[in-house]
Scaffold this motif. Sequence first.
Motif, PDB file in Angstrom:
ATOM      1  N   UNK A 150     -20.952  13.465   6.116  1.00 54.49           N
ATOM      2  CA  UNK A 150     -20.489  14.488   5.172  1.00 54.49           C
ATOM      3  C   UNK A 150     -20.084  13.850   3.849  1.00 54.49           C
ATOM      4  N   UNK A 151     -20.351  14.569   2.768  1.00 54.61           N
ATOM      5  CA  UNK A 151     -19.928  14.085   1.458  1.00 54.61           C
ATOM      6  C   UNK A 151     -18.412  13.945   1.417  1.00 54.61           C
ATOM      7  N   UNK A 152     -17.908  12.929   0.729  1.00 54.39           N
ATOM      8  CA  UNK A 152     -16.453  12.747   0.644  1.00 54.39           C
ATOM      9  C   UNK A 152     -15.766  13.957  -0.003  1.00 54.39           C
ATOM     10  N   UNK A 153     -14.593  14.278   0.511  1.00 49.72           N
ATOM     11  CA  UNK A 153     -13.792  15.363  -0.051  1.00 49.72           C
ATOM     12  C   UNK A 153     -13.200  14.930  -1.387  1.00 49.72           C
ATOM     13  N   UNK A 154     -13.096  15.859  -2.313  1.00 49.00           N
ATOM     14  CA  UNK A 154     -12.439  15.543  -3.583  1.00 49.00           C
ATOM     15  C   UNK A 154     -10.924  15.554  -3.397  1.00 49.00           C
ATOM     16  N   UNK A 155     -10.251  14.873  -4.263  1.00 45.22           N
ATOM     17  CA  UNK A 155      -8.782  14.846  -4.202  1.00 45.22           C
ATOM     18  C   UNK A 155      -8.226  16.230  -4.523  1.00 45.22           C
ATOM     19  N   UNK A 156      -7.160  16.645  -3.850  1.00 42.98           N
ATOM     20  CA  UNK A 156      -6.555  17.944  -4.169  1.00 42.98           C
ATOM     21  C   UNK A 156      -6.127  17.998  -5.634  1.00 42.98           C
ATOM     22  N   UNK A 157      -6.442  19.083  -6.284  1.00 43.34           N
ATOM     23  CA  UNK A 157      -6.037  19.224  -7.687  1.00 43.34           C
ATOM     24  C   UNK A 157      -4.536  19.435  -7.814  1.00 43.34           C
ATOM     25  N   UNK A 158      -3.938  19.986  -6.757  1.00 45.24           N
ATOM     26  CA  UNK A 158      -2.508  20.258  -6.784  1.00 45.24           C
ATOM     27  C   UNK A 158      -1.946  20.133  -5.374  1.00 45.24           C
ATOM     28  N   UNK A 159      -0.781  19.527  -5.258  1.00 42.14           N
ATOM     29  CA  UNK A 159      -0.079  19.446  -3.982  1.00 42.14           C
ATOM     30  C   UNK A 159       1.280  20.109  -4.169  1.00 42.14           C
ATOM     31  N   UNK A 160       1.517  21.158  -3.422  1.00 37.40           N
ATOM     32  CA  UNK A 160       2.792  21.877  -3.530  1.00 37.40           C
ATOM     33  C   UNK A 160       3.823  21.244  -2.611  1.00 37.40           C
ATOM     34  N   UNK A 161       4.996  20.957  -3.146  1.00 39.93           N
ATOM     35  CA  UNK A 161       6.076  20.402  -2.345  1.00 39.93           C
ATOM     36  C   UNK A 161       7.115  21.457  -2.031  1.00 39.93           C
ATOM     37  N   UNK A 162       8.055  21.147  -1.155  1.00 37.61           N
ATOM     38  CA  UNK A 162       9.121  22.094  -0.819  1.00 37.61           C
ATOM     39  C   UNK A 162      10.156  22.169  -1.943  1.00 37.61           C
ATOM     40  N   UNK A 163      10.950  23.209  -1.937  1.00 36.74           N
ATOM     41  CA  UNK A 163      12.021  23.321  -2.935  1.00 36.74           C
ATOM     42  C   UNK A 163      13.085  22.260  -2.702  1.00 36.74           C
ATOM     43  N   UNK A 202       0.809  -1.205   0.000  1.00 39.72           N
ATOM     44  CA  UNK A 202       0.000   0.000   0.000  1.00 39.72           C
ATOM     45  C   UNK A 202       0.847   1.261   0.000  1.00 39.72           C
ATOM     46  N   UNK A 203       1.936   1.242   0.750  1.00 38.11           N
ATOM     47  CA  UNK A 203       2.857   2.382   0.768  1.00 38.11           C
ATOM     48  C   UNK A 203       3.402   2.636  -0.632  1.00 38.11           C
ATOM     49  N   UNK A 204       3.812   1.576  -1.318  1.00 41.23           N
ATOM     50  CA  UNK A 204       4.409   1.724  -2.651  1.00 41.23           C
ATOM     51  C   UNK A 204       3.419   2.340  -3.642  1.00 41.23           C
ATOM     52  N   UNK A 205       2.188   1.880  -3.641  1.00 41.86           N
ATOM     53  CA  UNK A 205       1.190   2.397  -4.582  1.00 41.86           C
ATOM     54  C   UNK A 205       0.827   3.838  -4.245  1.00 41.86           C
ATOM     55  N   UNK A 206       0.722   4.150  -2.956  1.00 43.41           N
ATOM     56  CA  UNK A 206       0.395   5.520  -2.579  1.00 43.41           C
ATOM     57  C   UNK A 206       1.545   6.474  -2.924  1.00 43.41           C
ATOM     58  N   UNK A 207       2.769   6.012  -2.759  1.00 42.10           N
ATOM     59  CA  UNK A 207       3.918   6.828  -3.137  1.00 42.10           C
ATOM     60  C   UNK A 207       3.865   7.162  -4.628  1.00 42.10           C
ATOM     61  N   UNK A 208       3.466   6.193  -5.443  1.00 37.83           N
ATOM     62  CA  UNK A 208       3.354   6.425  -6.887  1.00 37.83           C
ATOM     63  C   UNK A 208       2.249   7.441  -7.189  1.00 37.83           C
ATOM     64  N   UNK A 209       1.131   7.365  -6.448  1.00 31.61           N
ATOM     65  CA  UNK A 209       0.035   8.311  -6.648  1.00 31.61           C
ATOM     66  C   UNK A 209       0.473   9.732  -6.299  1.00 31.61           C
ATOM     67  N   UNK A 210       1.266   9.869  -5.249  1.00 33.17           N
ATOM     68  CA  UNK A 210       1.769  11.191  -4.875  1.00 33.17           C
ATOM     69  C   UNK A 210       2.766  11.710  -5.909  1.00 33.17           C
ATOM     70  N   UNK A 211       3.576  10.814  -6.463  1.00 35.00           N
ATOM     71  CA  UNK A 211       4.536  11.239  -7.498  1.00 35.00           C
ATOM     72  C   UNK A 211       3.814  11.827  -8.701  1.00 35.00           C
ATOM     73  N   UNK A 212       2.652  11.250  -9.042  1.00 40.47           N
ATOM     74  CA  UNK A 212       1.880  11.784 -10.164  1.00 40.47           C
ATOM     75  C   UNK A 212       1.381  13.196  -9.883  1.00 40.47           C
ATOM     76  N   UNK A 213       1.294  13.548  -8.593  1.00 37.81           N
ATOM     77  CA  UNK A 213       0.907  14.906  -8.206  1.00 37.81           C
ATOM     78  C   UNK A 213       2.122  15.821  -8.046  1.00 37.81           C
ATOM     79  N   UNK A 214       3.313  15.271  -8.281  1.00 38.93           N
ATOM     80  CA  UNK A 214       4.515  16.084  -8.218  1.00 38.93           C
ATOM     81  C   UNK A 214       5.175  16.174  -6.861  1.00 38.93           C
TER      82      UNK A 214
END
Length: 470
Positions: A158-171, A54-66
Amino acid sequence: MKPVIYWVRRDFRLSDNAALTAACDSGRPVVPVFICDEVVKDQGAAPRYRLGEGVAVFAAALREKGVRLILRRGPALEVLRELIDETGAEAVYWNRLYDPISKARDTDVKAALKEAQVEAKSFAGHLLFEPWAVETKTGGFYKVFTPMWKMVRSRDVADPLTAPSKIAGPEDWPASDDLADWGLGDDMRRGREVLAAHICVGEEAARGRLGAFLASKVERYDTNRDLPSVDGTSRLSENLTYGEISPATCWHAGWRAIHDGKKGAETFCKELVWREFAYHLAHHTPRITTGNWKEGWDAFPWNEDEEHPHVIAWKQGRTGIPFVDAAMREMYVTGTMHNRGRMIVASYLTKHLMCHWKIGLKWFEACLTDWDPASNAMGWQWSAGSGPDATPYFRVFNPVTQLDKFDRGGNYSKRWIAEGYGEPSDTALSYFDAVPKRWGLSPDDAYPEAIVDPSAGRKAALEAYENRSF
């Protein structure tokens, strides 16, 4: 800007993730981190392996968000302090967990961070309802499921939250461990390859699983959920365990199906609340995860010898009772077990074999990829009779007649038992590829005689219960 550390635990999803959404909404850079601490390392072999996937797949999903998922090992508070020093972060956000061990850790972490003037926020999302927000009419907690279900079934979620359209990372990103170096699946040994074919990992896969269930299975869920040879359940327990889908997402989808007239949908929603009930009890009576919920059972003379021949036969699926053996082998191969099977193997161990439920609890924790600390504990105590809303202690399931009732064609047994069949199924044979070689098992072995006759076992259990006060 000073970043926010998003501490990932059992929330491997982008949508309906309150901590991640809050971190993104803060406008600050986000540093996601997963920590391999004592809570992770102390898990059994199968759930620890599945967690790593699960960690590996989630890491890949975050990479797609930059952004990256930072991996670190060590006590959670120490790791978070190190990351705060390295990144200059002034806030740590996470989604709450409710089992006693996680709660104790999180309470200590929050107190220490706040004392250090670091913003520490926890968010809801692992459950539909916060355990302290569900009360009886007199203000106490629920000890029986049905009244709780009747009270919460009409509550707003409560209705489910939508996925963030953008995730800003540090420099500048902090250093990260390599997931492969953690060896989370090493204890699976040769069984890992067999089990890998049966897991369903990640948010996308979980959503697909929910959609397929609602499209084709939910209509007959009331009936088919009791038939172990029929693929009639959602199988979402695996994904809910790791937060690859939120209970709110499942709840709203279930109620849409109810409004569409799909007969089994309300039972599906009811099963989601059964999971809530387990955490409700774990919050209010944490002893349920480690000891008898009904303390009157403390003196009951269960066998606690994990090396007893009957216990070994039960673990190996060699009791001579086809329903019990098929279910135990299904778990060893797939990492899951049909719900009817869980009831039967638990009743058989605690009643026919008169062995302590803690033995079964620990074995399930080692073997289940959908292992959940609250549900596992409540399920075992429900079956043993020592828990809340339990099956009556004098009710002893007959595993032979249960198989006749729920698997009349014998398909479930044939799927998982090889001995005695001229052409065993591939799934039955895969059990021998998964088990330790030291067990010395072969599909060419003779199928064993019953280690305890069902009628004799029931009689012995009832005699042990007689004249005892519970």
